[in-house]
Design a protein around this motif. Structure first.
Motif, PDB file in Angstrom:
ATOM      1  N   ALA A   1       0.858  -1.196   0.124  1.00 38.80           N
ATOM      2  CA  ALA A   1      -0.152   0.001   0.155  1.00 38.80           C
ATOM      3  C   ALA A   1       0.680   1.220  -0.001  1.00 38.80           C
ATOM      4  CB  ALA A   1      -0.842   0.083   1.238  1.00 38.80           C
ATOM      5  N   SER A   2       2.068   1.065   0.601  1.00 44.45           N
ATOM      6  CA  SER A   2       2.888   2.411   0.706  1.00 44.45           C
ATOM      7  C   SER A   2       4.078   2.225  -0.351  1.00 44.45           C
ATOM      8  CB  SER A   2       3.599   2.355   1.947  1.00 44.45           C
ATOM      9  OG  SER A   2       4.428   1.124   2.149  1.00 44.45           O
ATOM     10  N   GLU A   3       4.029   1.344  -1.318  1.00 47.64           N
ATOM     11  CA  GLU A   3       5.178   1.576  -2.353  1.00 47.64           C
ATOM     12  C   GLU A   3       4.711   2.671  -3.603  1.00 47.64           C
ATOM     13  OE1 GLU A   3       6.252  -3.301  -2.466  1.00 47.64           O
ATOM     14  OE2 GLU A   3       5.113  -2.461  -4.050  1.00 47.64           O
ATOM     15  N   ALA A   4       3.565   2.611  -3.882  1.00 51.83           N
ATOM     16  CA  ALA A   4       3.274   3.757  -4.901  1.00 51.83           C
ATOM     17  C   ALA A   4       3.500   4.945  -4.449  1.00 51.83           C
ATOM     18  CB  ALA A   4       1.693   3.456  -5.115  1.00 51.83           C
ATOM     19  N   PRO A   5       3.022   5.391  -3.250  1.00 50.91           N
ATOM     20  CA  PRO A   5       3.613   6.888  -2.935  1.00 50.91           C
ATOM     21  C   PRO A   5       4.824   7.254  -2.851  1.00 50.91           C
ATOM     22  CG  PRO A   5       1.563   6.011  -1.618  1.00 50.91           C
ATOM     23  CD  PRO A   5       2.158   4.818  -2.332  1.00 50.91           C
ATOM     24  N   LYS A   6       5.744   5.972  -2.277  1.00 48.08           N
ATOM     25  CA  LYS A   6       7.272   6.402  -2.542  1.00 48.08           C
ATOM     26  C   LYS A   6       7.856   6.583  -3.646  1.00 48.08           C
ATOM     27  CE  LYS A   6       7.673   3.820   2.198  1.00 48.08           C
ATOM     28  NZ  LYS A   6       8.518   2.497   2.827  1.00 48.08           N
ATOM     29  N   LEU A   7       7.304   5.765  -4.591  1.00 50.69           N
ATOM     30  CA  LEU A   7       8.036   5.919  -5.927  1.00 50.69           C
ATOM     31  C   LEU A   7       7.563   7.434  -6.824  1.00 50.69           C
ATOM     32  CD1 LEU A   7       6.987   2.184  -7.243  1.00 50.69           C
ATOM     33  CD2 LEU A   7       9.247   3.147  -6.554  1.00 50.69           C
ATOM     34  N   ARG A   8       6.423   7.953  -6.092  1.00 46.08           N
ATOM     35  CA  ARG A   8       6.172   9.325  -6.780  1.00 46.08           C
ATOM     36  C   ARG A   8       7.084  10.409  -6.419  1.00 46.08           C
ATOM     37  NH1 ARG A   8      -0.434   9.118  -5.629  1.00 46.08           N
ATOM     38  NH2 ARG A   8      -0.954   7.268  -6.958  1.00 46.08           N
ATOM     39  N   VAL A   9       7.702  10.937  -7.456  1.00 46.24           N
ATOM     40  CA  VAL A   9       8.758  12.030  -7.061  1.00 46.24           C
ATOM     41  C   VAL A   9       8.226  13.030  -8.202  1.00 46.24           C
ATOM     42  CG1 VAL A   9      10.519  10.457  -6.429  1.00 46.24           C
ATOM     43  CG2 VAL A   9      10.307  11.017  -8.823  1.00 46.24           C
ATOM     44  N   PRO A  10       8.704  14.343  -7.668  1.00 47.96           N
ATOM     45  CA  PRO A  10       8.448  15.532  -8.590  1.00 47.96           C
ATOM     46  C   PRO A  10       8.851  15.550 -10.219  1.00 47.96           C
ATOM     47  CG  PRO A  10       9.125  16.118  -6.754  1.00 47.96           C
ATOM     48  CD  PRO A  10       9.502  14.858  -6.453  1.00 47.96           C
TER      49      PRO A  10
ATOM     50  N   SER B   1       7.713  13.197 -12.177  1.00 45.90           N
ATOM     51  CA  SER B   1       7.554  11.696 -12.581  1.00 45.90           C
ATOM     52  C   SER B   1       6.578  11.520 -13.510  1.00 45.90           C
ATOM     53  CB  SER B   1       7.345  10.790 -11.416  1.00 45.90           C
ATOM     54  OG  SER B   1       6.951   9.575 -11.812  1.00 45.90           O
ATOM     55  N   ARG B   2       6.679  10.838 -14.604  1.00 44.55           N
ATOM     56  CA  ARG B   2       5.609  10.598 -15.707  1.00 44.55           C
ATOM     57  C   ARG B   2       5.267   9.150 -15.842  1.00 44.55           C
ATOM     58  NH1 ARG B   2       4.402  14.299 -19.153  1.00 44.55           N
ATOM     59  NH2 ARG B   2       4.326  12.945 -20.729  1.00 44.55           N
ATOM     60  N   GLU B   3       5.489   8.472 -14.579  1.00 42.48           N
ATOM     61  CA  GLU B   3       5.104   7.083 -14.745  1.00 42.48           C
ATOM     62  C   GLU B   3       3.518   6.899 -14.480  1.00 42.48           C
ATOM     63  OE1 GLU B   3       6.938   4.770 -11.956  1.00 42.48           O
ATOM     64  OE2 GLU B   3       9.048   5.184 -12.632  1.00 42.48           O
ATOM     65  N   GLU B   4       2.971   5.790 -15.008  1.00 41.40           N
ATOM     66  CA  GLU B   4       1.488   5.630 -15.018  1.00 41.40           C
ATOM     67  C   GLU B   4       1.255   4.280 -14.187  1.00 41.40           C
ATOM     68  OE1 GLU B   4       0.234   5.625 -18.991  1.00 41.40           O
ATOM     69  OE2 GLU B   4       0.325   7.556 -19.267  1.00 41.40           O
TER      70      GLU B   4
END
Length: 432
Positions: free
Chosen positions: A189-198, A200-203
């Protein structure tokens, strides 16, 4: 019989008289005894004792669902009626419970699999295992302090890693580690928020839940079927707010329920529906079904989506009775405990977007109903009262109705009646 005699001689220690025929008989006897022992052992295996539990019947209109979670795993013990798995359908979540106390020995489906009613789901071995496993698990805790750990380094001084690996002699510790299925789920549940960086263009692609799919289908069906028309009005909430302030504490103390705005709008809607019965009707084929009762659907937001539990015979309820029933349904909705009976039917809907800060909105009709009332947030606004500009708490209300059943006159009249009842709640006491 012969095998018993052979066993008796073996226990006595005496020599068994043998000849060629006797030796053959002894060999056959031991063979028979061994086969019987193997058969007895085979008949007590888990596979023969275990019972298969199938996917239960969920409702007449539901034949399949998605297996969302296993709350128990292979090797876990369960009590009778304890939840083992959860199946998500397009309407509700269905709990699959253990039919008896026992141990889960096999699961026959994986999470996110589509399962059908009557399909084999898991196998359970009947029996009481909790009392047997607890003493075994408690022994290592007592034995660990008394284990002679200093002796091991003396015997094997070169093997230092053995000092830091005492789990080898205490096998129950390994069992304890395998009985922790919850911690691995938390990082997901916490992996997605950690991967988000300013920048970032991942989907991320997430499969739609069955409930969300069903909601989208029904809303689009509603738009494609009904002839939508929305009318608006402004309501001065001064009188209702004053009444609520005056009585909310005594009602909470005496009836253990909070007095909100919803009960007043529900009562006002029921009275308006008596005057405009078409707003409480529905179209079935080439017929219009009129009702002399009001089953009021109340939109409730949950983490999984919008649900509309039904308050039955709302026209006969007082403010307090309605608030109690609404509180019970709201709690069930948030806990995911609503049943199909709680949501089936409904002749008119109220949706309160104001709790989220909405100022205006055009609610969508909950088919096959004919209308839906939308409530919004209360804001102080300057209004003209008796020729004077004053500040009053104003709520914008909206009625979306099916123009196939209601003409403009009926739709507007309904909303005006609701406005009049809310601005002077005493009128509701004078109307039968």
């Amino acid at each position: 019989m012969f095998s018993k005699r052979v066993a008796a001689f073996a226990r006595s220690g005496r020599a068994f008289p043998l000849n060629s025929a006797g030796a053959l008989s002894v060999a056959r006897g031991w063979q028979m005894a061994t086969a019987q022992a193997c058969r007895a052992q085979f008949h007590t295996t888990h596979l023969l004792r275990a019972e298969t539990v199938k996917v239960p019947d969920m409702a007449e209109s539901i034949t399949e669902g998605t297996l969302k979670t296993w709350t128990k795993k292979v090797g876990d013990t369960v009590e009778a009626d304890e939840e083992v798995a959860t199946i998500e359908t397009d309407k509700i979540d269905v709990s699959v419970n253990a039919p008896m106390a026992g141990k889960i020995v096999e699961v026959l489906a994986s999470e996110e699999d589509t399962v059908s009613v009557g399909q084999d789901l898991f196998r359970i071995e009947p029996g009481e295992f909790a009392s047997e496993s607890k003493p075994e698990e408690s022994k290592p805790a007592q034995e660990e302090p008394s284990t002679p750990t200093p002796e091991k380094p003396a015997e094997k001084p070169a093997e230092k890693p053995a000092e830091t690996a005492p789990p080898a002699p205490s096998k129950p510790d390994a069992k304890k580690e395998t009985l922790k299925p919850v911690p691995p789920k938390e990082p997901k549940a916490s992996e997605a928020p950690k991967l988000r960086v300013p920048g970032s263009r991942e989907e991320t692609r997430v499969k739609m839940s069955r409930m969300r799919l069903r909601i989208s289908e029904r809303l689009k069906e509603s738009q494609n079927t009904a002839a939508f028309l929305t009318t608006f009005n402004e309501v001065d909430m001064s009188a209702l707010i004053d009444m609520r302030k005056r009585y909310k504490d005594s009602i909470l103390k005496e009836h253990d329920v909070k007095l909100g705005f919803m009960s007043a709008f529900a009562r006002a809607s029921c009275l308006a529906l008596k005057e405009i019965p078409a707003a409480n009707a529905s179209i079935e084929g080439d017929e219009v079904v009129y009702r002399d009762y009001v089953d009021l659907s109340v939109a409730v937001a949950t983490p999984k989506g919008l649900v509309t539990p039904v308050v039955r015979n709302a026209e006969s309820m007082s403010f307090i009775e309605f608030e109690k029933e609404l509180s019970n349904l709201g709690k069930k909705a948030r806990d995911g405990k609503l049943t199909l009976e709680d949501m089936a039917g409904g002749s008119f809907t109220i949706s309160n977007g104001g709790v989220f800060g909405s100022l205006y909105g055009t609610p969508i009709i909950n088919m096959p109903q004919a209308a839906v009332l939308g409530m919004h947030s209360v804001k102080d606004k300057p209004v003209v009262v008796d020729g004077q500009i004053v500040i009053r708490p104003i709520m914008v209300i909206a009625l979306t109705y099916d123009h196939r059943l209601l003409d403009g006159r009926e739709g507007v009249t309904f909303l005006v009646r609701v406005k009049e009842y809310i601005e002077d709640p005493r009128k509701m006491l004078l109307t039968a």
